[in-house]
Design an enzyme around this catalytic site. Structure first.
Site, PDB file in Angstrom:
ATOM      1  N   HIS A   1      -8.366  -6.561   4.200  1.00  0.00           N
ATOM      2  CA  HIS A   1      -8.022  -5.693   5.439  1.00  0.00           C
ATOM      3  C   HIS A   1      -9.331  -5.444   6.207  1.00  0.00           C
ATOM      4  O   HIS A   1     -10.047  -4.353   5.654  1.00  0.00           O
ATOM      5  CB  HIS A   1      -7.245  -4.427   4.864  1.00  0.00           C
ATOM      6  CG  HIS A   1      -5.773  -4.613   4.952  1.00  0.00           C
ATOM      7  ND1 HIS A   1      -4.864  -3.635   4.802  1.00  0.00           N
ATOM      8  CD2 HIS A   1      -5.081  -5.552   5.020  1.00  0.00           C
ATOM      9  CE1 HIS A   1      -3.755  -3.929   4.827  1.00  0.00           C
ATOM     10  NE2 HIS A   1      -3.687  -5.185   5.070  1.00  0.00           N
TER      11      HIS A   1
ATOM     12  N   ASP B   1      -6.923  -4.559   9.792  1.00  0.00           N
ATOM     13  CA  ASP B   1      -6.226  -3.388   9.885  1.00  0.00           C
ATOM     14  C   ASP B   1      -6.926  -2.339  10.661  1.00  0.00           C
ATOM     15  O   ASP B   1      -7.894  -1.541   9.838  1.00  0.00           O
ATOM     16  CB  ASP B   1      -6.008  -3.216   8.250  1.00  0.00           C
ATOM     17  CG  ASP B   1      -5.269  -1.926   8.059  1.00  0.00           C
ATOM     18  OD1 ASP B   1      -4.604  -1.277   9.009  1.00  0.00           O
ATOM     19  OD2 ASP B   1      -5.195  -1.320   6.828  1.00  0.00           O
TER      20      ASP B   1
ATOM     21  N   ASP C   1     -10.247   3.641  10.774  1.00  0.00           N
ATOM     22  CA  ASP C   1      -9.598   2.551  11.288  1.00  0.00           C
ATOM     23  C   ASP C   1      -9.955   2.301  12.752  1.00  0.00           C
ATOM     24  O   ASP C   1      -9.051   1.987  13.675  1.00  0.00           O
ATOM     25  CB  ASP C   1      -8.158   2.444  11.096  1.00  0.00           C
ATOM     26  CG  ASP C   1      -7.582   2.493   9.625  1.00  0.00           C
ATOM     27  OD1 ASP C   1      -7.984   1.440   8.945  1.00  0.00           O
ATOM     28  OD2 ASP C   1      -7.138   3.459   9.102  1.00  0.00           O
TER      29      ASP C   1
ATOM     30  N   ASP D   1      -9.586  -3.288   1.555  1.00  0.00           N
ATOM     31  CA  ASP D   1      -9.651  -2.761   2.834  1.00  0.00           C
ATOM     32  C   ASP D   1     -11.138  -2.121   3.179  1.00  0.00           C
ATOM     33  O   ASP D   1     -11.532  -1.382   2.250  1.00  0.00           O
ATOM     34  CB  ASP D   1      -8.504  -1.505   3.030  1.00  0.00           C
ATOM     35  CG  ASP D   1      -8.627  -0.983   4.483  1.00  0.00           C
ATOM     36  OD1 ASP D   1      -7.472  -1.178   4.917  1.00  0.00           O
ATOM     37  OD2 ASP D   1      -9.760  -0.581   5.028  1.00  0.00           O
TER      38      ASP D   1
ATOM     39  N   ASP E   1     -11.976   6.790   6.735  1.00  0.00           N
ATOM     40  CA  ASP E   1     -11.371   5.827   6.745  1.00  0.00           C
ATOM     41  C   ASP E   1     -10.545   5.895   8.078  1.00  0.00           C
ATOM     42  O   ASP E   1      -9.331   5.676   8.199  1.00  0.00           O
ATOM     43  CB  ASP E   1     -10.124   5.640   5.637  1.00  0.00           C
ATOM     44  CG  ASP E   1      -9.184   4.164   5.762  1.00  0.00           C
ATOM     45  OD1 ASP E   1      -9.774   3.245   6.278  1.00  0.00           O
ATOM     46  OD2 ASP E   1      -8.008   4.421   5.084  1.00  0.00           O
TER      47      ASP E   1
ATOM     48  N   LYS F   1      -7.036   2.584  -2.849  1.00  0.00           N
ATOM     49  CA  LYS F   1      -7.911   3.361  -1.650  1.00  0.00           C
ATOM     50  C   LYS F   1      -8.557   4.473  -2.347  1.00  0.00           C
ATOM     51  O   LYS F   1      -8.094   4.733  -3.446  1.00  0.00           O
ATOM     52  CB  LYS F   1      -6.713   3.749  -0.776  1.00  0.00           C
ATOM     53  CG  LYS F   1      -7.095   4.845   0.402  1.00  0.00           C
ATOM     54  CD  LYS F   1      -6.023   4.850   1.357  1.00  0.00           C
ATOM     55  CE  LYS F   1      -6.565   5.900   2.266  1.00  0.00           C
ATOM     56  NZ  LYS F   1      -5.379   5.671   3.516  1.00  0.00           N
TER      57      LYS F   1
ATOM     58  N   HIS G   1     -11.529   1.759   2.624  1.00  0.00           N
ATOM     59  CA  HIS G   1     -11.136   2.284   1.484  1.00  0.00           C
ATOM     60  C   HIS G   1     -12.043   2.447   0.295  1.00  0.00           C
ATOM     61  O   HIS G   1     -11.535   2.613  -0.744  1.00  0.00           O
ATOM     62  CB  HIS G   1      -9.893   1.462   0.933  1.00  0.00           C
ATOM     63  CG  HIS G   1      -8.860   1.789   1.646  1.00  0.00           C
ATOM     64  ND1 HIS G   1      -7.461   1.068   1.456  1.00  0.00           N
ATOM     65  CD2 HIS G   1      -8.609   2.237   3.082  1.00  0.00           C
ATOM     66  CE1 HIS G   1      -6.535   1.475   2.331  1.00  0.00           C
ATOM     67  NE2 HIS G   1      -7.198   2.064   3.374  1.00  0.00           N
TER      68      HIS G   1
ATOM     69  N   TRP H   1       0.833  -1.078   0.031  1.00  0.00           N
ATOM     70  CA  TRP H   1       0.167   0.007   0.116  1.00  0.00           C
ATOM     71  C   TRP H   1       0.752   1.132   0.141  1.00  0.00           C
ATOM     72  O   TRP H   1       1.797   1.324   0.879  1.00  0.00           O
ATOM     73  CB  TRP H   1      -0.972   0.102   1.218  1.00  0.00           C
ATOM     74  CG  TRP H   1      -1.418   1.349   1.247  1.00  0.00           C
ATOM     75  CD1 TRP H   1      -2.649   1.811   0.255  1.00  0.00           C
ATOM     76  CD2 TRP H   1      -1.224   2.579   2.117  1.00  0.00           C
ATOM     77  NE1 TRP H   1      -2.984   3.059   0.584  1.00  0.00           N
ATOM     78  CE2 TRP H   1      -1.864   3.497   1.663  1.00  0.00           C
ATOM     79  CE3 TRP H   1      -0.454   2.802   3.017  1.00  0.00           C
ATOM     80  CZ2 TRP H   1      -2.136   4.746   2.238  1.00  0.00           C
ATOM     81  CZ3 TRP H   1      -0.208   3.971   3.933  1.00  0.00           C
ATOM     82  CH2 TRP H   1      -1.300   5.003   3.157  1.00  0.00           C
TER      83      TRP H   1
ATOM     84  N   GLU I   1      -3.015  -2.942  -2.550  1.00  0.00           N
ATOM     85  CA  GLU I   1      -4.227  -2.440  -1.789  1.00  0.00           C
ATOM     86  C   GLU I   1      -4.410  -1.013  -2.449  1.00  0.00           C
ATOM     87  O   GLU I   1      -3.775  -0.051  -2.331  1.00  0.00           O
ATOM     88  CB  GLU I   1      -3.926  -2.282  -0.260  1.00  0.00           C
ATOM     89  CG  GLU I   1      -4.870  -1.723   0.398  1.00  0.00           C
ATOM     90  CD  GLU I   1      -4.538  -1.659   1.899  1.00  0.00           C
ATOM     91  OE1 GLU I   1      -3.210  -1.836   2.145  1.00  0.00           O
ATOM     92  OE2 GLU I   1      -5.553  -1.282   2.797  1.00  0.00           O
TER      93      GLU I   1
HETATM   94  C1  RNT Z   1      -3.801   2.363   4.531  1.00  0.00           C
HETATM   95  C2  RNT Z   1      -3.997   1.115   4.369  1.00  0.00           C
HETATM   96  C3  RNT Z   1      -2.634   0.304   4.904  1.00  0.00           C
HETATM   97  C4  RNT Z   1      -2.233   0.765   6.551  1.00  0.00           C
HETATM   98  C5  RNT Z   1      -1.400  -0.181   7.050  1.00  0.00           C
HETATM   99  C6  RNT Z   1      -0.577   0.223   8.266  1.00  0.00           C
HETATM  100  O1  RNT Z   1      -5.048   3.249   4.440  1.00  0.00           O
HETATM  101  O2  RNT Z   1      -4.927   0.636   5.126  1.00  0.00           O
HETATM  102  O3  RNT Z   1      -3.179  -0.908   4.791  1.00  0.00           O
HETATM  103  O4  RNT Z   1      -3.409   0.748   7.241  1.00  0.00           O
HETATM  104  O5  RNT Z   1      -0.291  -0.646   6.156  1.00  0.00           O
HETATM  105 ZN    ZN Z   2      -5.365  -1.507   4.638  1.00  0.00          ZN
END
Ligand code: RNT
Ligand code: ZN
Length: 420
Positions: A287, A327, A297, A260, A295, A229, A263, A186, A227
């Site tokens: 993820h 993640d 997290d 993810d 996003d 986004k 994302h 990523w 990955e």
């Molecule tokens: C960032 C991505 C990525 C990170 C990690 C830490 O938006 O989701 O995967 O969260 O690599």
């Molecule tokens: Zn991620």
């Protein structure tokens, strides 16, 4: 709750599920085979051990809960506690910034397997596979906002060398631990405001990825994932590695696509994407995360989305084609508890999916009886999955309910409180 009560409740639940044609013992066996890739970076707010500066790249860990891990040993000790409270055997997901360089400053493009010896032997003793990630953020060479897609050839080549090195490190992990390491790429590349040229960085990224993957490594050792986004903080108008870009790249080059759950636009469904992309790809990486308004997290919970992801994986028989990574990074609550809550909720979602009479639902659908399909789907929501989950915890030797929090609180008092 005593073990006797848990067993009694389980027997009642087993009978209730049997009325729906569901074999709870079988579901529990299937659940025990699911491996989550637990992300090391929840333990220290994506800090790593380079001490090179603050987290950037448009991702953020907010909060300042005390006790975060500051050394590899602290992080491993925290992970040990977390793993001991999550039922089943899982995997570790490591980022390259968690290298152990013995106090020496090793540039990211010169990292070697030896810098991950500590992690490999720790994982080996615990029979855990390791997945791996290049770290393309929190670094002076990423300050321009571009890494693998940089127009600056020295910057671009630095990150290509880093990515190639990460695949070799992961190959060593795969060989040593006897399980292929999923290597995820990523990158934060993008721009805050409208670019005049969306094309060039994407063509550069494609060329860089081709160079990274040019070195043949057996899929028995390494599985490559990319990955995409939608946007990040500071890359609101343009993300070079968008979903469309990587979907195309993964299809053309037989790579894994990483989805993810934070994302995409909030009205898009990640559960729906799973069968869409697996119709053309062999394998994917998930993820699992929880975005709140963006996003963000947040810690994974038993949300509709989490349940939907689990249903899609289980009901479609995709378990052997989907790698499940967590993640998220929440710095506002106890970090060990955050791991445990998210991992247990993800597993609970998989258990609920396994406890559904998927075949029956599909037969109703095939017969055109969507009324009965909806009635059954709603009836299933009232079934006693909690009793089955408690029994799974008992069988795995971990506390049921939130009983595991006692151990986390004790650890907080005796270990975390002493940290600077
Ligand atoms: C960032 C991505 C990525 C990170 C990690 C830490 O938006 O989701 O995967 O969260 O690599
Ligand atoms: Zn991620």
């Amino acid at each position: 709750m005593t073990p006797k009560t848990i067993e009694r409740n389980y027997r009642a639940a087993r009978d209730r599920y049997a009325e729906f044609g569901v074999d709870t013992d079988r579901a529990l066996r299937q659940l025990a085979a699911i491996r989550l890739s637990v992300h090391c970076w929840q333990g220290d707010d994506v800090g790593g051990f380079e001490r090179s500066g603050a987290l950037d790249g448009g991702i953020q860990a907010t909060g300042n809960y005390p006790g975060k891990a500051g050394t590899p040993d602290e992080l491993r000790s925290d992970l040990d506690l977390a793993f001991s409270l999550i039922p089943g055997r899982h995997r570790l997901n490591l980022h390259s910034i968690y290298a152990e360089t013995g106090g020496k400053k090793i540039p990211r493009d010169e990292l070697e397997p030896e810098h991950f010896e500590g992690w490999m032997s720790w994982a080996g003793r615990r029979k855990l596979g390791i997945d791996f990630n290049g770290t393309f953020f929190s670094h002076p060479m990423a300050a321009s906002g571009f890494t693998l897609s940089s127009r600056d050839e020295s910057v671009r080549r630095f990150w290509v060398r880093h990515a190639r090195g990460c695949r070799r490190i992961a190959a060593a992990m795969g060989r040593k631990l006897g399980s292929p390491s999923v290597v995820n790429i990523w990158i934060p590349d993008g721009s805050k405001d409208m670019p005049a040229d969306r094309r060039t960085p994407r063509e550069i990224l494609r060329k860089s990825l081709d160079e990274v993957f040019g070195e043949r490594i057996s899929p028995k050792l390494v599985l490559d994932a990319v990955e995409g986004k939608l946007f990040g903080i500071g890359s609101e108008s343009y993300v070079v590695g968008s979903h469309d870009f990587y979907l195309g790249y993964a299809v053309a080059n037989r790579k894994l696509l990483c989805l993810d759950s934070g994302h995409f636009h909030p009205t898009e469904s990640v559960p729906d994407k799973i069968s869409a992309v697996l119709s053309v790809l062999d394998e994917i990486l998930l993820h699992v995360s929880r975005g709140v308004r963006w996003d963000s997290d947040h810690v994974v919970i038993l949300s509709d989305e989490m349940r939907g992801i689990a249903e899609e994986v289980i009901w479609n028989g995709y378990l052997d084609r989907v790698h499940i990574g967590l993640d998220y990074f929440d710095a506002s609550i106890n970090r060990v508890a955050a791991w445990v809550i998210g991992a247990r909720s993800a597993l609970l979602a998989f258990l609920i999916a396994l406890l559904a009479p998927a075949q029956k639902l599909r037969e109703l659908e095939k017969a055109g009886d969507n009324t009965s399909r909806l009635a059954l789907m709603e009836a299933l929501k009232g079934l006693p999955f909690g009793a089955v989950w408690d029994y799974r915890c008992l069988a795995a030797g971990v506390p049921a309910g939130d009983g595991w929090m006692r151990q986390v609180k004790e650890y907080e008092r005796s270990v975390l409180a002493a940290r600077a």
